[in-house]
Design a protein around this motif. Structure first.
Motif, PDB file in Angstrom:
ATOM      1  N   TYR A   1       1.019  -1.512  -0.435  1.00  0.00           N
ATOM      2  CA  TYR A   1      -0.043  -0.069  -0.155  1.00  0.00           C
ATOM      3  C   TYR A   1       0.606   0.630   0.390  1.00  0.00           C
ATOM      4  O   TYR A   1       0.718   2.357  -0.881  1.00  0.00           O
ATOM      5  CB  TYR A   1      -1.195   0.175   1.201  1.00  0.00           C
TER       6      TYR A   1
ATOM      7  N   PRO B   1      -3.853  -4.655  -1.656  1.00  0.00           N
ATOM      8  CA  PRO B   1      -3.206  -2.668  -0.937  1.00  0.00           C
ATOM      9  C   PRO B   1      -2.934  -2.495  -2.304  1.00  0.00           C
ATOM     10  O   PRO B   1      -2.895  -1.209  -2.036  1.00  0.00           O
ATOM     11  CB  PRO B   1      -2.394  -3.534  -0.273  1.00  0.00           C
TER      12      PRO B   1
ATOM     13  N   GLY C   1      -3.613   1.535  -2.477  1.00  0.00           N
ATOM     14  CA  GLY C   1      -3.320   2.841  -2.868  1.00  0.00           C
ATOM     15  C   GLY C   1      -3.001   3.654  -3.607  1.00  0.00           C
ATOM     16  O   GLY C   1      -3.252   4.984  -3.681  1.00  0.00           O
TER      17      GLY C   1
END
Length: 416
Positions: free
Chosen positions: A98, A158, A162
């Protein structure tokens, strides 16, 4: 040091506190568990050190995300080599994925997917070879597939979150930049309007110069002619006339000098004199001598300077025309009525009227009309039926409630 630099340093300091807290939580919560399937044969020191290599670099996730990815990748490879099973410290992997997706631009952010893909293959292969990892009734291939999907998902999901948040941030920054550009365009348009206003003001000043010269010279000529005749009968009275001529000339020169200075000087470099207004009318009409009477009714209202100047110029132009065209024996009366809704000006003389000489080249009445119309008022200027000339002007205090035009359907202006 620039404000931008201070802002960056403040943001870094704020992020570092949160990153330190996250790294401490991950380290204390996962780094000392060891192999999740450990039966006591795995060296705890190697497990702990490799786990610290996975959790501690999280402190760099905002300041140096690619450095964090490199350290975590090396630590993951080391752990894969020395630890036969998965560890709780692998919970740091989604955080790393992320953070890289959120903090790194373009192609570089995809390095975390490459590293995650390698880890998603090497990790399950290592764990399946471990004697401490039992697949039960599930085949090795199926178990590897499940482990691969789990590991890939721990990196891919993730990463996508992100990237989406980063794209939202970039879009917000683009909107902010667009706002700044619109603001700059607005400023440029405002400056252009200011320049146009300045040019218009300079043209108005040139018209003011014409009015000042025409009126002052008319007063001087009339006073000089009268003073010549008076000098023989009353020398003392002739001295007063000369004083009036000198005072008129000095005031005209002063106003002309300042007007010319405005025209020549750049913005902010000129000296501006107060514009004449309603309070200055008695002084101006008084210079015309005993042939002119001023009658004021009502209380002088507080009005904008532009309206005061217009009223002053209307009276000035009417008096100038009287002095030039009415004849030496004519008399003039200026009536100014301050009404609740308007200022009414009537200038009447008993001079030659329609019989006055006219060269057809005058612009005074035309300029008078332009001034009054600009204030939303009404004006007429015409000879009287028997003899004389009359100028009437109505200047509203509230220009939204009066029509613009001629009074009493007056005929068009002459060139007087």
């Amino acid at each position: 040091m620039s404000s931008t630099h201070w802002s960056i340093r403040r943001d870094i300091a704020l992020f570092s506190k949160g990153d330190i807290a996250l790294a401490v939580v991950l380290t204390l919560g996962t780094a000392f568990w060891g192999d999740l399937f450990d039966d006591g044969t795995v060296r705890p020191v190697a497990t702990t050190i490799s786990s610290l290599g996975l959790t501690l670099p999280v402190v760099l996730r905002r300041r140096r995300p690619l450095m964090m990815l490199a350290i975590v990748s090396v630590a993951g490879l080391v752990q894969c080599a020395v630890v036969p099973g998965p560890t709780a410290a692998l919970l740091a992997v989604p955080v790393v994925a992320y953070s890289v997706a959120r903090g790194v631009d373009g192609t570089s952010s995809r390095l975390v997917l490459v590293c995650g893909l390698i880890g998603a293959i090497m990790g399950p292969l290592r764990w399946l070879d471990s004697p401490h990892f039992s697949a039960g009734n599930v085949s090795q291939g199926s178990l590897f597939g499940m482990l691969f999907i789990m590991c890939s998902t721990a990196v891919l999901v993730p990463y996508l979150i992100g990237r989406r948040l980063r794209e939202n941030d970039i879009a917000a920054q683009e909107r902010a930049r667009a706002e700044i550009q619109r603001y700059e365009v607005t400023l440029a348009a405002r400056e252009e309007r200011a320049r146009s206003t300045e040019a218009r003001v300079r043209n108005d000043i040139a018209r003011e110069l014409h009015d000042v010269v025409a009126h002052s010279l008319s007063v001087i000529v009339v006073q000089a002619e009268g003073g010549k005749a008076l000098a023989q009968r009353n020398p003392e009275g002739a001295g007063e006339v000369l004083d009036t001529i000198a005072e008129t000339g000095r005031e005209a020169l002063t106003e002309m000098r300042r007007i010319v200075g405005v025209l020549r000087a750049g913005p902010g470099n000129a000296e501006y004199a107060p514009q004449p207004g309603l309070a200055d009318i008695p002084t101006m009409t008084g210079r015309a001598g005993e042939r002119l009477d001023l009658v004021v009714t009502g209380t002088r209202p507080a009005v904008p300077a532009s309206l005061e100047l217009t009223a002053y110029r209307v009276v000035q132009e009417a008096v100038t025309n009287f002095l030039k065209h009415a004849g030496p024996e004519a008399h003039c009366r200026v009536d100014i009525a301050y009404r609740p809704d308007a200022v009414e000006i009537v200038v009447t003389d008993d001079g030659l009227g329609a019989r006055a000489a006219d060269d057809g080249e005058g612009n005074g009445l035309r300029g008078m009309r332009e001034r009054v119309v600009a204030m939303g008022g009404q004006v007429s200027a015409q000879p009287l039926p028997t003899r004389g000339f009359q100028v009437r002007a109505l200047l509203p205090l509230d220009i939204d409630h009066l029509n613009v035009g001629y009074l009493d359907s007056a005929p068009p202006f002459g060139s007087r």
